[in-house]
Scaffold this active site. Structure first.
Site, short mmCIF file in Angstrom:
data_model
loop_
_atom_site.label_atom_id
_atom_site.label_comp_id
_atom_site.label_asym_id
_atom_site.label_seq_id
_atom_site.Cartn_x
_atom_site.Cartn_y
_atom_site.Cartn_z
N GLU A 178 -4.03 9.31 9.00
CA GLU A 178 -2.85 9.67 8.87
C GLU A 178 -2.41 9.52 10.19
O GLU A 178 -1.74 9.46 11.31
CB GLU A 178 -2.38 9.64 8.09
CG GLU A 178 -1.76 8.31 6.63
CD GLU A 178 -0.87 7.86 6.23
OE1 GLU A 178 0.29 7.65 6.88
OE2 GLU A 178 -0.82 6.70 5.54
N ASP B 248 0.93 -1.32 0.37
CA ASP B 248 0.22 0.26 0.53
C ASP B 248 1.30 1.88 0.02
O ASP B 248 2.43 1.11 0.17
CB ASP B 248 -0.86 -0.19 1.18
CG ASP B 248 -1.89 1.36 1.30
OD1 ASP B 248 -2.36 1.67 0.55
OD2 ASP B 248 -2.12 1.48 2.51
N SER B 249 0.57 2.46 -0.27
CA SER B 249 0.81 3.86 -0.41
C SER B 249 1.61 4.56 1.66
O SER B 249 2.02 4.50 1.69
CB SER B 249 -0.14 4.29 -0.80
OG SER B 249 -1.16 4.67 0.52
N HIS C 253 -7.76 3.07 3.71
CA HIS C 253 -7.25 3.81 4.98
C HIS C 253 -9.24 4.00 5.66
O HIS C 253 -8.68 3.90 6.74
CB HIS C 253 -6.80 4.57 5.05
CG HIS C 253 -5.59 4.83 4.87
ND1 HIS C 253 -4.59 4.96 3.04
CD2 HIS C 253 -4.40 6.05 5.57
CE1 HIS C 253 -3.19 4.92 4.11
NE2 HIS C 253 -3.22 5.60 4.91
N CYS D 180 -11.14 2.70 -0.37
CA CYS D 180 -9.79 3.30 0.68
C CYS D 180 -9.41 2.29 1.23
O CYS D 180 -9.84 2.36 2.75
CB CYS D 180 -9.60 4.91 0.57
SG CYS D 180 -7.94 5.24 1.43
N1 DGL Z 1 -4.82 3.85 1.41
C1 DGL Z 1 -4.46 3.97 -0.60
C2 DGL Z 1 -5.83 3.14 -1.02
O1 DGL Z 1 -6.65 2.79 -0.53
C3 DGL Z 1 -4.58 5.44 -0.73
C4 DGL Z 1 -3.99 6.07 0.09
C5 DGL Z 1 -2.92 6.97 -0.41
O2 DGL Z 1 -3.73 8.36 -0.99
O3 DGL Z 1 -2.20 7.34 -0.74
O4 DGL Z 1 -6.26 4.66 -2.83
#
Ligand code: DGL
Length: 287
Positions: free
Chosen positions: A156, A14-15, A207, A205
């Site tokens: 975050e 993931d990012s 997150h 997402c």
């Molecule tokens: N966790 C990432 C997603 O599922 C995105 C978070 C980011 O913008 O880096 O899209």
């Protein structure tokens, strides 16, 4: 007949920390599997970037994971899935699983009135990946998509603000994200969706499951929140079963965490909170 097995690790990326919500479900569903997680914290967030740029990151990270000897890759990021899943599947020989299709499936199963909301990053919404995946399964469903980019930043931020494991964050009683400034942002994003009479909302997402209490507080109890983590873990299990590639039940799993960020210690501390598990083997990786 001898049963086939494969003790090689599963690669997940993931990012940032969001993908750990997916890794957590994979570990729950498949406790004997070794895992290698890559968090691309140095380039987080992906959401505001172009799909082309994120596609490049996906190719790079998949190549790094293949080098680590993984038997399967999970793109535990919706933005990265939307941008690069198909390209990566064409490039690499190992099976690659994304999170959009599993999330879409869960939503289609859940909705009763066939009005589904999707919240995701700007790039994911722009790609139309969720609307297409949902309508591919049921063309009669109306999909209302909204980009909610600040939720990544809030998620975050919360990890940094609170102590204790993230279960406490996710529980309905969690107060971590229930702050007037966050509620105002959530209301701005979600009120228009609520007015569309949706009965299901996809947390598009990885997150966003951290923000369940905040999001649920605004959309109300009549809207079911759906995330792809459990469904993705189920897909991984089925795929490995089908290929005779599960790890042996006596296998002692190894968990490796790689971060592109400069602060390995921070990644270790905050990641453990999301994962509800010690992260002993954390190293940095340059891509
Ligand atoms: N966790 C990432 C997603 O599922 C995105 C978070 C980011 O913008 O880096 O899209």
């Amino acid at each position: 007949m001898e049963t086939a097995y494969d003790n090689a690790p599963i690669g997940v990326f993931d990012s940032g920390y969001g993908g750990l919500t997916v890794l957590r479900e994979i570990v729950r569903a498949l406790p004997h599997e070794s895992t290698v997680f890559v968090g691309d914290s140095a380039r987080c967030p992906y959401g505001p970037r172009s799909l082309d740029e994120v596609d490049g990151f996906v190719q790079q990270i998949c190549a790094a994971l293949v080098e680590q000897g993984v038997k399967l890759i999970v793109i535990a990021c919706n933005t990265a899935t939307a941008a690069g899943l198909a390209h990566a599947q064409r490039t690499f020989a190992v099976p690659i699983v994304g999170v959009v299709e599993p999330g879409a499936r869960a939503a289609v199963r859940m909705t009763r009135n066939r009005k589904v909301g999707v919240i995701a990053t700007k790039a994911t919404v722009g790609s139309n990946a969720y609307a297409e995946a949902i309508r591919h399964l049921d063309a009669g469903i109306t999909v209302f998509s909204t980009a909610t980019p600040r939720f990544v930043e809030i998620a975050e931020m919360g990890i940094r603000m609170a102590e204790g494991p993230i279960e406490d964050f996710i529980s309905g009683a969690s107060k971590v994200y229930i702050r007037p400034e966050f509620e105002e942002i959530a209301r701005d994003y979600l009120e228009p969706l609520r007015r569309c009479d949706i009965d299901t909302l996809v947390l598009g997402c990885t997150h966003y499951p951290l923000l369940k209490a905040l999001i649920g507080g605004v959309v109300g109890r009549n809207v079911t929140l759906v995330s792809s983590a459990e469904e993705t873990a189920r897909d991984v299990r089925e795929l490995l079963e089908r290929r005779g590639a599960l790890a042996q039940s006596a296998h002692e799993p190894e968990r490796t965490f790689l971060t592109t960020g400069s602060d390995v210690e921070e990644f270790c501390r905050f990641g453990a909170r999301v994962l509800s598990m010690e992260m002993a083997d954390v190293r940095s990786i340059a891509l």
